[in-house]
Design a protein around this motif. Sequence first.
Motif, PDB file in Angstrom:
ATOM      1  N   ASN A 231       0.804  -1.110  -0.052  1.00  0.00           N
ATOM      2  CA  ASN A 231      -0.003   0.034   0.090  1.00  0.00           C
ATOM      3  C   ASN A 231       0.887   1.109   0.113  1.00  0.00           C
ATOM      4  N   LYS A 232       1.115   1.863  -1.083  1.00  0.00           N
ATOM      5  CA  LYS A 232       1.992   2.971  -1.280  1.00  0.00           C
ATOM      6  C   LYS A 232       1.149   3.897  -2.327  1.00  0.00           C
ATOM      7  N   THR A 233       1.390   5.121  -2.158  1.00  0.00           N
ATOM      8  CA  THR A 233       0.874   6.235  -3.145  1.00  0.00           C
ATOM      9  C   THR A 233       0.696   6.107  -4.324  1.00  0.00           C
ATOM     10  N   SER A 234       2.126   5.334  -4.726  1.00  0.00           N
ATOM     11  CA  SER A 234       2.225   5.031  -6.269  1.00  0.00           C
ATOM     12  C   SER A 234       1.434   4.172  -6.682  1.00  0.00           C
ATOM     13  N   HIS A 235       0.625   3.337  -6.029  1.00  0.00           N
ATOM     14  CA  HIS A 235      -0.121   1.961  -6.401  1.00  0.00           C
ATOM     15  C   HIS A 235      -1.743   2.152  -6.405  1.00  0.00           C
ATOM     16  N   ASN A 236      -2.420   1.959  -7.252  1.00  0.00           N
ATOM     17  CA  ASN A 236      -3.918   2.063  -7.019  1.00  0.00           C
ATOM     18  C   ASN A 236      -4.395   0.441  -6.799  1.00  0.00           C
ATOM     19  N   ILE A 237      -4.702   0.312  -5.812  1.00  0.00           N
ATOM     20  CA  ILE A 237      -5.045  -1.114  -5.077  1.00  0.00           C
ATOM     21  C   ILE A 237      -6.688  -1.022  -4.703  1.00  0.00           C
ATOM     22  N   SER A 238      -7.382  -2.097  -5.697  1.00  0.00           N
ATOM     23  CA  SER A 238      -8.729  -2.384  -5.284  1.00  0.00           C
ATOM     24  C   SER A 238      -9.081  -3.774  -4.885  1.00  0.00           C
ATOM     25  N   THR A 239     -10.099  -3.784  -3.940  1.00  0.00           N
ATOM     26  CA  THR A 239     -10.499  -5.028  -3.531  1.00  0.00           C
ATOM     27  C   THR A 239     -11.905  -5.294  -3.647  1.00  0.00           C
ATOM     28  N   CYS A 240     -12.366  -6.506  -3.959  1.00  0.00           N
ATOM     29  CA  CYS A 240     -13.853  -6.933  -3.877  1.00  0.00           C
ATOM     30  C   CYS A 240     -13.947  -8.015  -2.860  1.00  0.00           C
ATOM     31  N   GLU A 241     -14.848  -7.858  -1.755  1.00  0.00           N
ATOM     32  CA  GLU A 241     -14.786  -8.795  -0.704  1.00  0.00           C
ATOM     33  C   GLU A 241     -16.200  -9.191  -0.207  1.00  0.00           C
ATOM     34  N   ASP A 242     -16.422 -10.281   0.229  1.00  0.00           N
ATOM     35  CA  ASP A 242     -17.614 -10.708   0.771  1.00  0.00           C
ATOM     36  C   ASP A 242     -17.392 -11.335   1.954  1.00  0.00           C
ATOM     37  N   PRO A 243     -17.519 -10.538   3.161  1.00  0.00           N
ATOM     38  CA  PRO A 243     -17.743  -9.077   3.338  1.00  0.00           C
ATOM     39  C   PRO A 243     -16.463  -8.582   3.578  1.00  0.00           C
ATOM     40  N   VAL A 244     -16.751  -6.922   3.544  1.00  0.00           N
ATOM     41  CA  VAL A 244     -15.324  -6.389   3.879  1.00  0.00           C
ATOM     42  C   VAL A 244     -15.157  -6.514   5.345  1.00  0.00           C
ATOM     43  N   GLU A 245     -14.177  -7.213   5.757  1.00  0.00           N
ATOM     44  CA  GLU A 245     -13.890  -7.383   7.244  1.00  0.00           C
ATOM     45  C   GLU A 245     -13.294  -6.189   7.921  1.00  0.00           C
ATOM     46  N   TYR A 246     -12.331  -5.664   7.385  1.00  0.00           N
ATOM     47  CA  TYR A 246     -11.376  -4.558   7.605  1.00  0.00           C
ATOM     48  C   TYR A 246     -11.318  -3.313   7.000  1.00  0.00           C
ATOM     49  N   ASN A 247     -11.530  -1.986   7.365  1.00  0.00           N
ATOM     50  CA  ASN A 247     -11.283  -1.039   6.311  1.00  0.00           C
ATOM     51  C   ASN A 247      -9.801  -0.801   6.508  1.00  0.00           C
ATOM     52  N   LEU A 248      -9.187  -0.702   5.224  1.00  0.00           N
ATOM     53  CA  LEU A 248      -7.854  -0.277   5.264  1.00  0.00           C
ATOM     54  C   LEU A 248      -7.715   1.229   4.509  1.00  0.00           C
ATOM     55  N   THR A 249      -7.016   2.191   5.093  1.00  0.00           N
ATOM     56  CA  THR A 249      -6.845   3.485   4.460  1.00  0.00           C
ATOM     57  C   THR A 249      -5.757   3.392   3.369  1.00  0.00           C
ATOM     58  N   GLY A 250      -6.196   4.162   2.160  1.00  0.00           N
ATOM     59  CA  GLY A 250      -5.565   3.981   0.912  1.00  0.00           C
ATOM     60  C   GLY A 250      -5.826   2.827   0.043  1.00  0.00           C
ATOM     61  N   ILE A 251      -6.674   1.981   0.357  1.00  0.00           N
ATOM     62  CA  ILE A 251      -7.276   0.731  -0.537  1.00  0.00           C
ATOM     63  C   ILE A 251      -8.682   1.180  -0.756  1.00  0.00           C
ATOM     64  N   ASN A 252      -9.167   0.834  -1.999  1.00  0.00           N
ATOM     65  CA  ASN A 252     -10.281   0.992  -2.595  1.00  0.00           C
ATOM     66  C   ASN A 252     -11.124  -0.485  -2.172  1.00  0.00           C
ATOM     67  N   GLN A 253     -12.072  -0.524  -1.229  1.00  0.00           N
ATOM     68  CA  GLN A 253     -12.751  -1.864  -1.022  1.00  0.00           C
ATOM     69  C   GLN A 253     -14.047  -1.775  -1.363  1.00  0.00           C
ATOM     70  N   VAL A 254     -14.410  -2.832  -2.061  1.00  0.00           N
ATOM     71  CA  VAL A 254     -15.988  -2.954  -2.479  1.00  0.00           C
ATOM     72  C   VAL A 254     -16.502  -4.174  -2.003  1.00  0.00           C
ATOM     73  N   GLN A 255     -17.758  -3.918  -1.512  1.00  0.00           N
ATOM     74  CA  GLN A 255     -18.593  -4.875  -0.941  1.00  0.00           C
ATOM     75  C   GLN A 255     -19.364  -5.587  -1.967  1.00  0.00           C
TER      76      GLN A 255
END
Length: 564
Positions: A340-364
């Motif tokens: 997780n660095k500012t130079s990377h665009n990180i996206s996740t799709c999860e069922d469910p989203v268990e923890y919120n991670l700042t800087g990462i785009n999480q989709v439920q």
Amino acid sequence: MAKKIGELLLQEGLIDLEQLNKALEEQQHTGERIGTVLIKLGFITEEVLVEFIARQFNLPQVNIAKLTVSRDTIGLIPPDIAQRYQAVPFGLIGNTLNVAMADPGNLFVIDDMRFLTRRNIQVHVASEFSIKSTLSRFYASDEDFEDVLGMLKDEVDVDLVDTTEEMDLSFLEDAAEQAPVVKLVNLILMDAIRKQASDIHIEPYEKVMRVRLRIDGVLYEIMRPPLALKNAVISRLKIMSRLDIAERRMPQDGRIKLKAKGREMDFRVSVLPTLFGEKVVLRLLDKSGLQLDMTRLGFEELQYRQFREAIYLPFGMVLVTGPTGSGKTTTLYSALSELNKTSHNISTCEDPVEYNLTGINQVQIHDAIGLNFAAALRSFLRQDPDIIMVGEIRDFETAEIAVKAALTGHLVLSTLHTNDAPSTINRLLNMGVESFLVSSAVNLVLAQRLVRRVCTECRQEEDVSLETLLDLGVLDDELGTFICYKGKGCPVCNDTGYRGRVALYEVMPMHEQIRELVLMGASAAEIKKESIRLGMITLRRSGINKLKAGITSVEEVIRSSARD
């Protein structure tokens, strides 16, 4: 004192004026120490704050979470004093008592402890979280279950909460809000937090109702409330999780968020209608307990190096496999945290989203409206991603899109449910993915299990026969080097003999020889044999290594991994 620390941090250049003002404003609402507020807002790390305070007061610092604190030592300071002043005595040398504190500037507290213990006090600086965590291990809630149950029998209107199913909605609401019922539910939740449980099970049967906690992967019964309270207790949990208390025929899912001992806790709530009423299972999600440091998960040196190399490749697929509850999410989150660095665009799709991670785009994921893993993955590819995490590959459509994403310049992390690393390849092939795509796309497969750690407080040697060790898979030339341990049970580990868990890993990099076997359609057994020849440490071998290091016990290794 709080403002002074804030001003000193500002003078040192560790925070700026805007951050200090924002923290002071937040402090007016929460009443917490300024250091705690700065950490929560992400303006400073816990380690930097502890080091700074220790330097300012010219005191040693200590990581109390890594120490073994005996009950005799902690008992030198009365519980109410320790809790009020957030002080942990952790060692006695002669007439000097070593005490960990987050705020060493309170001289009156130190004088009080010196007077109470009749000993010299040597203060060490520790993080507030580690102190609270240590104290919560030793001191239970002021109310115990017997007191609350006694209060329930005396105060609750049993007619109001009887077990009949035809109950008026207003009666249920009144019963759920009665003080003893509220106290009972709160006590169950707080006891689960104190014992570091992962799940709470509240189960009604024909003649009894029981409450169980899952601690380190094993369920333990903690109490049996009166059966007449089942509807009141379940309705109270439904109200807290904003569910429909009138609906008792359909499953429902909700969430409870509460603040406990300075920590925000999330409970994922699942209500399921059963033969004798509704069963409620609450999953505890404690972000402060989430282990994001990959070096502390349980990797052996070679495995850690191989896994880290794989996640730093610019494209390809890294798969984590294992049964439900084996720690796959923690491993993936630790990898994402590392990446997780500012130079990377990180996206996740999860069922469910268990923890919120700042800087990462999480989709439920929402299957009901068509937002499944495949649909989310397609959308990600239009969002200029660098790294994609797919919660689980369940079908051909998701597998196909993930493989193609891995082959077109993206790093893809995902999970599957297989028994070991080699059989993961066959699972993808059985889903319908072509062997040449699997061979090209997959960089590494990791299988894992969780085993319980032997409690260091009550650990003692265990006699294990040579036959058992040989049957376990211990090599002949290793037999003389083995000392096995098992916990006898103590208050620190809730008399289980175990405290905490550690992962066993099986890491299979896709060497050229393995890629060729995949293309040839080799079986999982053939892939496993070749991987072992190339140096792969199997799950069982990982367990034996943990046993040899005194981390876990023989029964845990047998329970968690099959013989190679």
